[in-house]
Scaffold this active site. Structure first.
Site: not given
Length: 499
Positions: A185, A191, A244-245, A330, A361, A471
């Site tokens: 964005k 990263e 962003g999400r 978030e 399981h 960060k």
């Protein structure tokens, strides 16, 4: 200040699920809802008509209708950052100017896809999509769910800064045939840009003369992408008001639209718009995202449930629990209200889950006999995603339905080790088919449900300042300026990097 309606809700009688079914012959009809190719069964929750009525009064008290209107009209409801939250405009629902702007950017994206498909920019057969958080998780989940296996492009989505994530992709891809898509964005995400630089270096080492000529940037800050070196004709912007999400509906969905076809992306938007319209136009008692949020708040505030489990009985949806973790935790992992006061209610539950039947399981032992009350959400698809014997899909669906029935019914036994208490809630979401339209509607449902939960709690679901602290600490650790953190962290750094 907490609404008095919460006290009314907490004082409601707590009947068992079996009681609720025994007392209401129409319970399945009353709590089963269908829209946009999805069927939602809320009947195995502890909601009854009295609880729904009490939650409706709470919704009116907190001004839910006003908040929904503000969301869908592009008002600046993200008050801590002073902007709107306009992901719905990407789907055609919202402020007319914002909807028009989104359509124009979608057409720009479509035009670039057509150019790439024509081979005018190179003979690409592979795509590396780099991002993190919503810039990667949404596209990766979409691609996993909708790919058919015969696509023109091989798409790899990489988010982690860990080289173990990126290196295998570089080993199997051909640098000269690889399109690099950088999704950020702000176009400053550390990263993502480190991974991007590594890919560009790999391209040069493999003999690509102009690696930046094989780059497409997806960003809300085109100038920053230009400064980084991306040609402005290969930058696909999106609005600053799209978080962003919530961004897979914007140009962040470019890689999926390229890999699967732009028509798939259009169907995704159409499915989401259908759910948005239902959310906007339907009374609360029949409103699917609203009813889901009522159940969420019932279990969190009344029953004290700290988690919610999501199990997709379809391998194609194996990334959905991860996607929902970011969306819900978030968005609603907050501790202050809109006016900055301490939140007196519980915020977002911890969302976790997996894929059926594998999870049966592993973790279902706790769900059936553990001391934690965990509301469970099951997802299943009527049409199989494979061409094998029907026994595979029939067994999958029967296991899914049986788990919900078993959690509710339980089984009494004189042997305490073999006693199942039952009365454990679940919701089942049944998709007619797993295609772009139904998936779009499903994801929009989760987004609007998250918004309703935030509205009932009076918190802001559109900022994420908690993400920034780690960060900042990482930056301090990397800096050689003499600043020190706590003794434990300094010892870890010394052991990893030396004195």
């Amino acid at each position: 200040m907490t609404s008095d309606h919460w006290q009314t809700i907490k004082a409601l009688p707590q009947a068992s699920l079996n009681q609720l079914f025994n007392e209401d012959d129409n319970r399945v009809a009353n709590f089963g809802m269908e829209h946009a190719g999805l069927y939602f069964d809320f009947s195995k929750t502890h909601l009854d008509l009295a609880a729904v009525a009490a939650f409706q009064k709470l919704a009116d008290d907190v001004g839910l209708s006003v908040k929904v209107k503000a969301l869908l009209s592009g008002e600046p409801i993200n008050i801590s950052e002073g902007r709107a939250a306009e992901h719905c405009a990407e789907r055609g629902i919202g402020n007319a100017a914002s909807v028009g702007h989104a359509k124009a950017l979608h057409q720009r994206m479509k035009g670039l896809i057509e150019v790439i498909d024509s081979g005018a920019l190179g003979e690409f057969t592979q795509i590396i999509h780099l991002g993190i958080g919503g810039s990667a998780l949404g596209p990766k989940m979409l691609h996993q769910a909708l790919k058919l296996g015969d696509e023109k492009y091989d798409l790899a989505v990489v988010s982690n800064i860990d080289g173990v994530a990126l290196e295998p992709v570089l080993e199997r891809f051909d640098a000269g045939k690889t399109l690099l898509v950088i999704a950020s964005k702000t176009f400053t995400t550390a990263e993502t840009l480190l991974n991007a630089q590594t890919v560009l270096d790999w391209m040069r080492e493999q003999g690509v003369a102009d690696p930046l000529g094989q780059v497409v940037a997806l960003t809300a800050d085109p100038d920053q992408a230009v400064s980084w070196g991306v040609d402005e004709t290969r930058i696909l912007p999106f609005s600053e008001t799209v978080g962003g999400r919530y961004s897979l509906w914007s140009s962040i969905g470019f890689s999926v639209a390229l890999a699967l076809g732009y028509d798939v992306f259009e169907d995704l938007l159409a499915g989401a718009a259908a759910m948005d319209e239902h959310f906007r136009d339907t009374p609360w008692a029949e409103n699917i995202p609203v009813l889901a949020a009522f159940a969420d708040q019932y279990y969190t505030q009344v029953r004290g449930c700290e988690t919610r489990a999501v199990f997709a009985y379809d391998e194609r949806l194996n990334l959905l629990p991860d996607y929902l973790q970011q969306l819900e935790m978030e968005s609603n992992g907050k501790s202050v209200t809109l006016d900055g006061q301490p939140l007196s209610l519980h915020s977002s539950p911890i969302v976790w889950g997996g894929v059926g039947t594998d999870a049966q399981h592993a973790v279902f032992q706790l769900l059936h006999q553990g001391t934690h009350l965990v509301p469970v959400e099951f997802l299943a698809v009527i049409e199989p995603g494979n061409s094998l014997s029907p026994a595979h899909h029939n067994g999958l669906l029967l296991n899914c339905f049986a788990q919900g029935a078993a959690l509710m019914a339980g089984k009494k036994s004189d042997d305490s080790h073999r006693n199942y208490p039952g009365d454990r809630p679940s919701v089942t979401i049944l998709l007619e088919d797993l295609d772009a339209r139904t998936l779009g509607a499903l994801l929009a449902f989760y987004e609007q449900r998250t918004f309703v939960n935030a509205s009932l709690l009076n918190i802001n679901p559109f900022d994420q300042f908690g993400v920034e602290l780690g960060k900042q600490m990482a930056g301090k650790l990397a800096a050689e300026d003499g600043n020190r953190l706590d003794a434990s962290t300094e010892e870890l750094k010394k052991r990893a990097f030396g004195a």
